[in-house]
Write a protein that holds these residues in place. Structure first.
Motif, PDB file in Angstrom:
ATOM      1  N   LEU A   1       0.765  -1.265  -0.063  1.00 41.39           N
ATOM      2  CA  LEU A   1      -0.141   0.147   0.056  1.00 41.39           C
ATOM      3  C   LEU A   1       0.881   1.205  -0.204  1.00 41.39           C
ATOM      4  O   LEU A   1       0.520   2.194  -0.632  1.00 41.39           O
ATOM      5  CB  LEU A   1      -0.927   0.209   1.143  1.00 41.39           C
TER       6      LEU A   1
ATOM      7  N   SER B   1       2.450   1.977  -3.236  1.00 36.84           N
ATOM      8  CA  SER B   1       1.101   2.488  -4.267  1.00 36.84           C
ATOM      9  C   SER B   1       0.197   3.681  -3.938  1.00 36.84           C
ATOM     10  O   SER B   1       0.635   4.808  -3.831  1.00 36.84           O
ATOM     11  CB  SER B   1       0.387   1.301  -4.781  1.00 36.84           C
ATOM     12  N   ALA B   2      -0.993   3.285  -3.618  1.00 39.06           N
ATOM     13  CA  ALA B   2      -2.027   4.454  -3.279  1.00 39.06           C
ATOM     14  C   ALA B   2      -1.481   5.285  -2.162  1.00 39.06           C
ATOM     15  O   ALA B   2      -1.802   6.429  -2.100  1.00 39.06           O
ATOM     16  CB  ALA B   2      -3.293   3.712  -3.100  1.00 39.06           C
TER      17      ALA B   2
ATOM     18  N   TRP C   1      -9.277   8.713   0.950  1.00 40.00           N
ATOM     19  CA  TRP C   1      -8.160   8.085   0.061  1.00 40.00           C
ATOM     20  C   TRP C   1      -7.662   6.860   0.543  1.00 40.00           C
ATOM     21  O   TRP C   1      -7.603   5.683   0.007  1.00 40.00           O
ATOM     22  CB  TRP C   1      -7.011   8.931   0.162  1.00 40.00           C
TER      23      TRP C   1
ATOM     24  N   ALA D   1      -8.056   3.504  -1.245  1.00 40.79           N
ATOM     25  CA  ALA D   1      -6.865   2.633  -1.281  1.00 40.79           C
ATOM     26  C   ALA D   1      -7.091   1.251  -0.739  1.00 40.79           C
ATOM     27  O   ALA D   1      -6.879   0.221  -1.621  1.00 40.79           O
ATOM     28  CB  ALA D   1      -5.643   3.165  -0.532  1.00 40.79           C
TER      29      ALA D   1
END
Length: 101
Positions: free
Chosen positions: A49, A52-53, A68, A72
């Motif tokens: 994680l 990435s997001a 968010w 995510a």
């Protein structure tokens, strides 16, 4: 030169303590550690994680960060589900980036 704190046992090895409820009479320390490490996938999830997001956090706005994070985690779970549906063994532990590719 006086050493501060406890000296290392071996300079090339690092040790860590762990707690378990496993009965030492049935499972030794090494076996218990191996079992717990197999179950400790959360570190891999966090790393995935963060690369990435979650690399976009924090934004400075609490509600935006919360939204968010929810998005995510949903995207992560949907990506893992899609990888599982393919029945491809190599995707079982693949990162999100690999699965998307």
């Amino acid at each position: 030169h006086k050493s501060e704190g406890q000296a290392t046992l071996f300079d090339t090895w690092r040790f860590h303590a762990f707690f378990t409820t496993t009965d030492p009479a049935t499972t030794g320390t090494v076996a218990a550690d191996q079992v717990h490490r197999r179950h400790a996938i959360i570190e891999n999830v966090h790393a995935d994680l963060k690369t990435s997001a979650l690399a976009h956090l924090p934004s400075g706005v609490f509600n935006a960060n919360a939204a968010w994070l929810v998005c995510a985690v949903m995207a992560f779970n949907l990506t893992r589900a899609a990888a599982t549906l393919t029945n491809t063994p190599s995707l079982a532990r693949a990162t999100t980036t690999t699965i998307r590719r």
